[in-house]
Design a protein around this motif. Structure first.
Motif, PDB file in Angstrom:
ATOM      1  N   TRP A  86      45.287  -0.025 131.834  1.00 16.76           N
ATOM      2  CA  TRP A  86      44.456   1.142 131.535  1.00 16.76           C
ATOM      3  C   TRP A  86      42.975   0.765 131.596  1.00 16.76           C
ATOM      4  CZ3 TRP A  86      47.453   3.242 126.643  1.00 16.76           C
ATOM      5  CH2 TRP A  86      48.657   3.795 127.067  1.00 16.76           C
ATOM      6  N   GLU A  87      42.647  -0.364 131.044  1.00 14.73           N
ATOM      7  CA  GLU A  87      41.252  -0.806 131.080  1.00 14.73           C
ATOM      8  C   GLU A  87      40.777  -1.034 132.516  1.00 14.73           C
ATOM      9  OE1 GLU A  87      39.886  -2.986 127.007  1.00 14.73           O
ATOM     10  OE2 GLU A  87      40.773  -4.241 128.558  1.00 14.73           O
ATOM     11  N   ASN A  88      41.650  -1.590 133.328  1.00 12.95           N
ATOM     12  CA  ASN A  88      41.279  -1.807 134.735  1.00 12.95           C
ATOM     13  C   ASN A  88      41.111  -0.481 135.466  1.00 12.95           C
ATOM     14  OD1 ASN A  88      41.368  -4.587 134.400  1.00 12.95           O
ATOM     15  ND2 ASN A  88      43.509  -4.732 135.007  1.00 12.95           N
ATOM     16  N   THR A  89      41.987   0.490 135.163  1.00 12.36           N
ATOM     17  CA  THR A  89      41.872   1.805 135.803  1.00 12.36           C
ATOM     18  C   THR A  89      40.579   2.501 135.412  1.00 12.36           C
ATOM     19  OG1 THR A  89      44.284   2.033 135.833  1.00 12.36           O
ATOM     20  CG2 THR A  89      42.987   4.046 136.097  1.00 12.36           C
ATOM     21  N   LEU A  90      40.215   2.394 134.141  1.00 13.67           N
ATOM     22  CA  LEU A  90      38.984   3.025 133.655  1.00 13.67           C
ATOM     23  C   LEU A  90      37.747   2.167 133.925  1.00 13.67           C
ATOM     24  CD1 LEU A  90      40.241   4.389 130.204  1.00 13.67           C
ATOM     25  CD2 LEU A  90      39.848   5.692 132.286  1.00 13.67           C
ATOM     26  N   SER A 127      35.545   8.714 128.310  1.00 14.16           N
ATOM     27  CA  SER A 127      36.183   7.538 128.909  1.00 14.16           C
ATOM     28  C   SER A 127      35.647   6.254 128.301  1.00 14.16           C
ATOM     29  CB  SER A 127      35.955   7.540 130.423  1.00 14.16           C
ATOM     30  OG  SER A 127      34.590   7.342 130.745  1.00 14.16           O
ATOM     31  N   ARG A 128      34.345   6.238 127.980  1.00 16.44           N
ATOM     32  CA  ARG A 128      33.780   5.068 127.304  1.00 16.44           C
ATOM     33  C   ARG A 128      34.371   4.902 125.905  1.00 16.44           C
ATOM     34  NH1 ARG A 128      31.688   1.549 130.649  1.00 16.44           N
ATOM     35  NH2 ARG A 128      33.510   2.377 131.711  1.00 16.44           N
ATOM     36  N   SER A 129      34.586   6.019 125.205  1.00 23.09           N
ATOM     37  CA  SER A 129      35.203   5.957 123.877  1.00 23.09           C
ATOM     38  C   SER A 129      36.638   5.449 123.970  1.00 23.09           C
ATOM     39  CB  SER A 129      35.172   7.342 123.215  1.00 23.09           C
ATOM     40  OG  SER A 129      33.845   7.801 123.052  1.00 23.09           O
ATOM     41  N   ILE A 130      37.356   5.909 125.007  1.00 21.77           N
ATOM     42  CA  ILE A 130      38.727   5.416 125.211  1.00 21.77           C
ATOM     43  C   ILE A 130      38.708   3.914 125.442  1.00 21.77           C
ATOM     44  CG2 ILE A 130      40.698   5.500 126.772  1.00 21.77           C
ATOM     45  CD1 ILE A 130      40.110   8.464 127.183  1.00 21.77           C
ATOM     46  N   CYS A 131      37.745   3.439 126.227  1.00 25.89           N
ATOM     47  CA  CYS A 131      37.646   1.995 126.462  1.00 25.89           C
ATOM     48  C   CYS A 131      37.407   1.239 125.161  1.00 25.89           C
ATOM     49  CB  CYS A 131      36.513   1.716 127.454  1.00 25.89           C
ATOM     50  SG  CYS A 131      36.874   2.204 129.160  1.00 25.89           S
ATOM     51  N   GLU A 132      36.583   1.789 124.302  1.00 23.17           N
ATOM     52  CA  GLU A 132      36.339   1.127 123.018  1.00 23.17           C
ATOM     53  C   GLU A 132      37.612   1.064 122.180  1.00 23.17           C
ATOM     54  OE1 GLU A 132      33.219   3.327 121.250  1.00 23.17           O
ATOM     55  OE2 GLU A 132      31.688   2.700 122.701  1.00 23.17           O
ATOM     56  N   GLN A 133      38.371   2.164 122.157  1.00 21.38           N
ATOM     57  CA  GLN A 133      39.629   2.173 121.390  1.00 21.38           C
ATOM     58  C   GLN A 133      40.651   1.216 122.003  1.00 21.38           C
ATOM     59  OE1 GLN A 133      40.015   3.693 118.469  1.00 21.38           O
ATOM     60  NE2 GLN A 133      37.888   4.381 118.652  1.00 21.38           N
ATOM     61  N   LEU A 134      40.691   1.154 123.322  1.00 16.34           N
ATOM     62  CA  LEU A 134      41.609   0.220 123.971  1.00 16.34           C
ATOM     63  C   LEU A 134      41.258  -1.220 123.630  1.00 16.34           C
ATOM     64  CD1 LEU A 134      41.992   1.792 127.541  1.00 16.34           C
ATOM     65  CD2 LEU A 134      43.624   1.869 125.653  1.00 16.34           C
ATOM     66  N   GLU A 135      39.971  -1.508 123.543  1.00 15.26           N
ATOM     67  CA  GLU A 135      39.551  -2.857 123.177  1.00 15.26           C
ATOM     68  C   GLU A 135      40.001  -3.207 121.763  1.00 15.26           C
ATOM     69  OE1 GLU A 135      38.035  -6.546 123.839  1.00 15.26           O
ATOM     70  OE2 GLU A 135      38.234  -4.889 125.271  1.00 15.26           O
ATOM     71  N   VAL A 136      39.888  -2.234 120.851  1.00  7.18           N
ATOM     72  CA  VAL A 136      40.357  -2.454 119.471  1.00  7.18           C
ATOM     73  C   VAL A 136      41.867  -2.677 119.463  1.00  7.18           C
ATOM     74  CG1 VAL A 136      40.588  -1.394 117.194  1.00  7.18           C
ATOM     75  CG2 VAL A 136      38.450  -1.146 118.470  1.00  7.18           C
ATOM     76  N   MET A 137      42.594  -1.875 120.239  1.00 11.68           N
ATOM     77  CA  MET A 137      44.046  -2.024 120.295  1.00 11.68           C
ATOM     78  C   MET A 137      44.443  -3.388 120.834  1.00 11.68           C
ATOM     79  SD  MET A 137      45.201   1.758 121.636  1.00 11.68           S
ATOM     80  CE  MET A 137      46.921   1.286 121.719  1.00 11.68           C
ATOM     81  N   LEU A 138      43.748  -3.849 121.882  1.00 15.17           N
ATOM     82  CA  LEU A 138      44.048  -5.172 122.426  1.00 15.17           C
ATOM     83  C   LEU A 138      43.810  -6.261 121.396  1.00 15.17           C
ATOM     84  CD1 LEU A 138      42.579  -5.000 126.054  1.00 15.17           C
ATOM     85  CD2 LEU A 138      44.973  -5.065 125.385  1.00 15.17           C
ATOM     86  N   HIS A 139      42.743  -6.109 120.633  1.00 14.76           N
ATOM     87  CA  HIS A 139      42.453  -7.101 119.589  1.00 14.76           C
ATOM     88  C   HIS A 139      43.569  -7.135 118.544  1.00 14.76           C
ATOM     89  CE1 HIS A 139      40.010  -9.717 117.120  1.00 14.76           C
ATOM     90  NE2 HIS A 139      40.152  -8.900 116.099  1.00 14.76           N
ATOM     91  N   GLN A 140      44.039  -5.959 118.144  1.00 16.52           N
ATOM     92  CA  GLN A 140      45.119  -5.899 117.161  1.00 16.52           C
ATOM     93  C   GLN A 140      46.430  -6.427 117.753  1.00 16.52           C
ATOM     94  OE1 GLN A 140      44.679  -5.150 114.008  1.00 16.52           O
ATOM     95  NE2 GLN A 140      42.506  -4.739 114.357  1.00 16.52           N
TER      96      GLN A 140
END
Length: 329
Positions: A212-216, A90-103
């Motif tokens: 998704w970030e808020n859910t996680l 779940s922490r890895s998913i959060c990191e990928q979501l952060e990258v996606m938001l940046h892009q």
């Protein structure tokens, strides 16, 4: 008359002395011999046999308890490791979501500029074809004037008229490209708007990823005292989650629905801060410590049992050698 009574102290007879005649009668099948060592060894053997049986029984009980505790400890460790891996994922998913938001932020910003640029291009093309339409209008007026003059020197297909006719054909060809070009520009504007709408910061893909970030609970970091009194207990956490369920208030639910089977635990992200995760870790550590303590106790009992067994075998061998029934044959 005063009489002095003097009582002499009576020595109390011990329990062993009282029952000695009854309990220590000689067994005719195992008569005592004249060898005091033989009699002493037999007494010691009975005592050693009793201690050995007690140690063996205690070791067996501890061994069974240790086997049960070890199995439970291993199961808790397996479940704890699985929850730890789930938390890491779940922490890895959060990191990928952060990258996606940046892009997405970059793409959204670029699409805004793209929409503005395409609008400018559209205005330039529109202005260009408005100028071409004006030239076409003047060209048509010029050709009408020439036809009205009906001059022999301006005969069609000759001289300057040939140049004017060629110019008119090329002008018509240029005007014919207007529809296709404007169609492509409108398609580009439509696509740019769609991209910007689907990934914009206020709605679209960006908003979905933020949900998704808020859910996680990606913004919440793992803390060490997740099981402290400051954290909600497991039951309170589950009740709170039910009450916050949108569209269906807990107090409005029918009584029969409240009695339905409720699965627990229902974990919240991040898992590392969930009270159940901390309780599981503490239970595993307690079982691990208790298993280590029982293992040490079992080792000490086995040592004691082996010592008593060696003493028992030595006494049995000595009694066998000094047994009057065998020696006097």
């Amino acid at each position: 008359m005063i009489t002095d009574l003097k009582c002499r102290n009576i020595k109390e007879t011990s329990w062993r002395d009282k029952v000695k005649d009854c309990c220590e009668q000689e067994n005719p099948d195992e008569p005592k011999g004249c060898d005091c060592c033989y009699d002493t060894w037999k007494e010691e053997l009975r005592e050693v046999n009793t201690k050995y049986s007690e140690a063996a029984e205690e070791a067996r009980n501890i061994s069974e308890a240790l086997a049960f505790l070890t199995e439970r400890r291993d199961r808790l460790k397996t479940w704890y490791d699985e929850l730890t891996r789930a938390n890491d994922l779940s922490r890895s998913i959060c990191e990928q979501l952060e990258v996606m938001l940046h892009q997405i932020e970059k793409i959204s910003r670029n699409t805004k500029y793209a929409v503005k640029a395409i609008k400018i291009v559209y205005c330039m093309v529109r202005d260009f074809y408005m100028q071409v339409d004006l030239i076409k209008l003047k060209y048509d007026q010029l050709m009408s004037c020439i036809r009205c003059l009906n001059e022999p020197a301006l005969a069609p297909g000759q001289g300057i008229m040939k140049c004017l006719e060629d110019y008119g054909k090329k002008l018509d060809t240029l005007l014919a490209t207007r529809d296709e070009l404007l169609k492509m520009i409108m398609t580009a504007i439509y696509m740019a708007y769609r991209i910007n709408k689907n990934i914009a910061l206020d709605h679209g893909l960006y908003l979905i990823i933020r949900e998704w970030e808020n859910t996680l609970n990606c913004a919440e970091a793992c803390h060490e005292n997740s099981g402290s009194s400051e954290s909600a207990s497991y039951g309170e956490q589950y009740s709170r989650r039910k009450e916050e369920d949108s569209g269906y208030e807990a107090e409005q639910r029918p009584q029969e629905d409240k009695k339905m089977c409720e699965l627990t635990p229902v974990l919240e992200f991040p898992i590392c801060n969930d009270p159940y995760y901390d309780r599981l870790r503490k239970k595993y550590e307690d079982d691990k410590a208790e298993a280590a303590s029982l293992s040490k106790e079992l080792i000490d009992l086995n040592k004691k049992k082996e010592t008593l067994l060696a003493c028992k075998q030595s006494l049995e061998a000595a009694i066998q050698e000094t047994n009057p029934k065998i020696r006097c044959q």
